[in-house]
Every structure is written in structure tokens, then in C-alpha cells.
Design a protein around this motif. Sequence first.
Motif, PDB file in Angstrom:
ATOM      1  N   ILE A  39       0.849  -1.206   0.000  1.00  0.00           N
ATOM      2  CA  ILE A  39       0.000   0.000   0.000  1.00  0.00           C
ATOM      3  C   ILE A  39       0.872   1.239   0.000  1.00  0.00           C
ATOM      4  O   ILE A  39       0.663   2.170  -0.788  1.00  0.00           O
ATOM      5  CB  ILE A  39      -0.931  -0.007   1.228  1.00  0.00           C
ATOM      6  CG1 ILE A  39      -1.762  -1.289   1.267  1.00  0.00           C
ATOM      7  CG2 ILE A  39      -1.844   1.214   1.214  1.00  0.00           C
ATOM      8  CD1 ILE A  39      -2.513  -1.493   2.574  1.00  0.00           C
ATOM      9  N   SER A  40       1.858   1.270   0.878  1.00  0.00           N
ATOM     10  CA  SER A  40       2.776   2.406   0.947  1.00  0.00           C
ATOM     11  C   SER A  40       3.575   2.544  -0.350  1.00  0.00           C
ATOM     12  O   SER A  40       3.791   3.654  -0.849  1.00  0.00           O
ATOM     13  CB  SER A  40       3.720   2.226   2.138  1.00  0.00           C
ATOM     14  OG  SER A  40       4.623   3.294   2.241  1.00  0.00           O
ATOM     15  N   PHE A  41       4.002   1.411  -0.894  1.00  0.00           N
ATOM     16  CA  PHE A  41       4.794   1.409  -2.129  1.00  0.00           C
ATOM     17  C   PHE A  41       3.965   1.911  -3.306  1.00  0.00           C
ATOM     18  O   PHE A  41       4.475   2.612  -4.194  1.00  0.00           O
ATOM     19  CB  PHE A  41       5.321  -0.004  -2.398  1.00  0.00           C
ATOM     20  CG  PHE A  41       6.312  -0.107  -3.523  1.00  0.00           C
ATOM     21  CD1 PHE A  41       7.313   0.836  -3.684  1.00  0.00           C
ATOM     22  CD2 PHE A  41       6.261  -1.165  -4.420  1.00  0.00           C
ATOM     23  CE1 PHE A  41       8.238   0.739  -4.710  1.00  0.00           C
ATOM     24  CE2 PHE A  41       7.176  -1.270  -5.454  1.00  0.00           C
ATOM     25  CZ  PHE A  41       8.159  -0.317  -5.605  1.00  0.00           C
ATOM     26  N   CYS A  95       1.249   4.303  -8.366  1.00  0.00           N
ATOM     27  CA  CYS A  95       0.664   3.234  -9.171  1.00  0.00           C
ATOM     28  C   CYS A  95      -0.452   2.565  -8.377  1.00  0.00           C
ATOM     29  O   CYS A  95      -0.675   2.876  -7.211  1.00  0.00           O
ATOM     30  CB  CYS A  95       1.731   2.207  -9.567  1.00  0.00           C
ATOM     31  SG  CYS A  95       2.408   1.236  -8.191  1.00  0.00           S
ATOM     32  N   SER A  96      -1.162   1.651  -9.009  1.00  0.00           N
ATOM     33  CA  SER A  96      -2.230   0.927  -8.318  1.00  0.00           C
ATOM     34  C   SER A  96      -1.640  -0.098  -7.364  1.00  0.00           C
ATOM     35  O   SER A  96      -0.461  -0.468  -7.472  1.00  0.00           O
ATOM     36  CB  SER A  96      -3.126   0.219  -9.337  1.00  0.00           C
ATOM     37  OG  SER A  96      -2.419  -0.860  -9.939  1.00  0.00           O
ATOM     38  N   ILE A  97      -2.452  -0.562  -6.430  1.00  0.00           N
ATOM     39  CA  ILE A  97      -1.985  -1.579  -5.487  1.00  0.00           C
ATOM     40  C   ILE A  97      -1.658  -2.874  -6.224  1.00  0.00           C
ATOM     41  O   ILE A  97      -0.670  -3.551  -5.899  1.00  0.00           O
ATOM     42  CB  ILE A  97      -3.026  -1.814  -4.379  1.00  0.00           C
ATOM     43  CG1 ILE A  97      -3.077  -0.586  -3.459  1.00  0.00           C
ATOM     44  CG2 ILE A  97      -2.694  -3.069  -3.573  1.00  0.00           C
ATOM     45  CD1 ILE A  97      -4.108  -0.674  -2.354  1.00  0.00           C
ATOM     46  N   ALA A 150       2.648  -6.593  -7.988  1.00  0.00           N
ATOM     47  CA  ALA A 150       3.410  -7.233  -9.068  1.00  0.00           C
ATOM     48  C   ALA A 150       4.871  -6.820  -9.017  1.00  0.00           C
ATOM     49  O   ALA A 150       5.773  -7.650  -9.177  1.00  0.00           O
ATOM     50  CB  ALA A 150       2.797  -6.866 -10.423  1.00  0.00           C
ATOM     51  N   LYS A 151       5.138  -5.534  -8.790  1.00  0.00           N
ATOM     52  CA  LYS A 151       6.518  -5.039  -8.711  1.00  0.00           C
ATOM     53  C   LYS A 151       7.264  -5.706  -7.561  1.00  0.00           C
ATOM     54  O   LYS A 151       8.463  -5.988  -7.667  1.00  0.00           O
ATOM     55  CB  LYS A 151       6.522  -3.519  -8.515  1.00  0.00           C
ATOM     56  CG  LYS A 151       6.121  -2.721  -9.732  1.00  0.00           C
ATOM     57  CD  LYS A 151       6.165  -1.229  -9.428  1.00  0.00           C
ATOM     58  CE  LYS A 151       5.758  -0.395 -10.626  1.00  0.00           C
ATOM     59  NZ  LYS A 151       5.775   1.062 -10.323  1.00  0.00           N
TER      60      LYS A 151
END
Length: 265
Positions: free
Chosen positions: A110-112, A118-120, A125-126
Motif C-alpha cells: 500500500i505504501s509502495f 501506481c495501483s496496489i 506485481a513489482k
Amino acid sequence: MNEEFIHENTFEESFDIDLNELRTGVIASGREWIQNALGFSLDSLTPNEIDTLRPSAYRYINSVTKNWGYHKAHDAYSFVGEGAARQPMFPRDVTRGALYIVRNPLDVCISFANHSKCSIDESIAKMNYSNSALCKTEIGQANQVRQWLWSWSEHVRSWQNADLSVKFVRYEDMKSKPFETFSEIATFLELPNDKELIEKSLELTRFERLQKKEREFGFREKPVGVQSFFRKGIVGDWKNTLSTQQVDTIVKDHSEVMSNLGYLP
């Protein structure tokens, strides 16, 4: 929060924190810092070529520095060079140790997502992408050089297996038992482990206080287009944010490391 704590705990006479003047040293991936150490520009070099030079830069910095310093790093613990020249990015002979702050990937995603704009789902995926990196350009002029992140699990494992003195600290413990956790951090970092100083440092670096400072004065590490760097800072926000499918995906991707760190029952 930890970088701000180190800043406050470095001085016996603590003062109100300035988010934009944290005296914890240049980030290890700082382009200008590395260039100054090497004595030439990195502009014409590829990220792979720069990677092989970073250990030399750190060794030179160590040779001309009287006291050790504290430097933030996002990099996974990786090796550069080939054959007999293969060596760690962060050489053991000039690296006293590493403090690794880890957080439940269910909250990290969520923080990332906020940090990466970008979307959650994209964030999830990242976090499972082995070729994930920051400043990943062939020839770039960013103020930082490339930093390999790999997947979330691979990043954690890389530092667990590092041939260094590494202390792992869970973000959740920093929140639930701050004095005990930060006392251990101070001892590991060879900072003053003084009860009054630690309590004062913790008060000065409360998340709500950092949020207020960012609203008032801004924070230069906040990505462009992101509303705030200090977003929520709470533990367990994933319960109110993630879908069952998103939770299942993260657990499937990272269950082994999550279990090892106590994030799964």
C-alpha cells in the motif's frame, strides 16, 4: 522514522528536527557522492559499469574519513564483477554493519503504491519482480545511481545471507514497543543508549510530528506528484484496504519469508 531517530540520537543536546537537514550521511547510491570519490563523471557509463565501481568509491571514502558514518541504502545485498574480481557491492572491510528495517509486505504494498504513484495491483506485481530496481536507466542523469531491489523476498534474503553484521528490526516492533526496540537499535549502531535521550528522540520523531513537519515545511524526499511522504504509518492497514485476492497473492508470493519473520500464523 529510523533515519530521523539516528539524527536526533547522534547529539547529546537534541533539538527540534529539520526534515530536510538530516545529518545521517549521504545515501549510498548518491551519484555526486560516488563521482567525487572516484574523481570522474559517471555520465557516460552504463549502470553495470557504475555498479562495478561502487565498492572502490566506498573504500576511498573510508580511507579519507576519520570516523564512520551512517548511510541509508535501498539496494539488495548484491555482488559485482566476475571471477576473481567478484565482490560485494558493500565491501566487508569498510562496512561495520547494517541495520535492516523490515515491514509486513501486506502493508508495504500500500505504501509502495503511494510512493510509486501506481495501483496496489501494480505494486504487488513489482514486489514480486526479480528485476525490480530504482533509477533503472541505461544512461541517466538522476541524482542517484541504479539500485537493485529484486523481489521483496529476495531483498530480505539477500541481507539475511550477507557476510556482515546485520540487525533485522521489524517496523511493527518499532511501533508496538518503541523504547525497547530503539534501545537495541542505539546499542547496535553504537549510539548513546541513554534512557532520557532515547525517550526524547522518540518523542521528537513521532510519526504524527513528522507529518506535521512535512505539512509545514515540505520534505525533499517526497516524490513529485505524491501528496505526502509520511502517509499513515499505521500497522495493519492492509485489513481495511486489500481485497482477499490481493492478500492471497502476496502470501502466495512471499509466504516463506513472511513466516520466517513472524508475519504469518
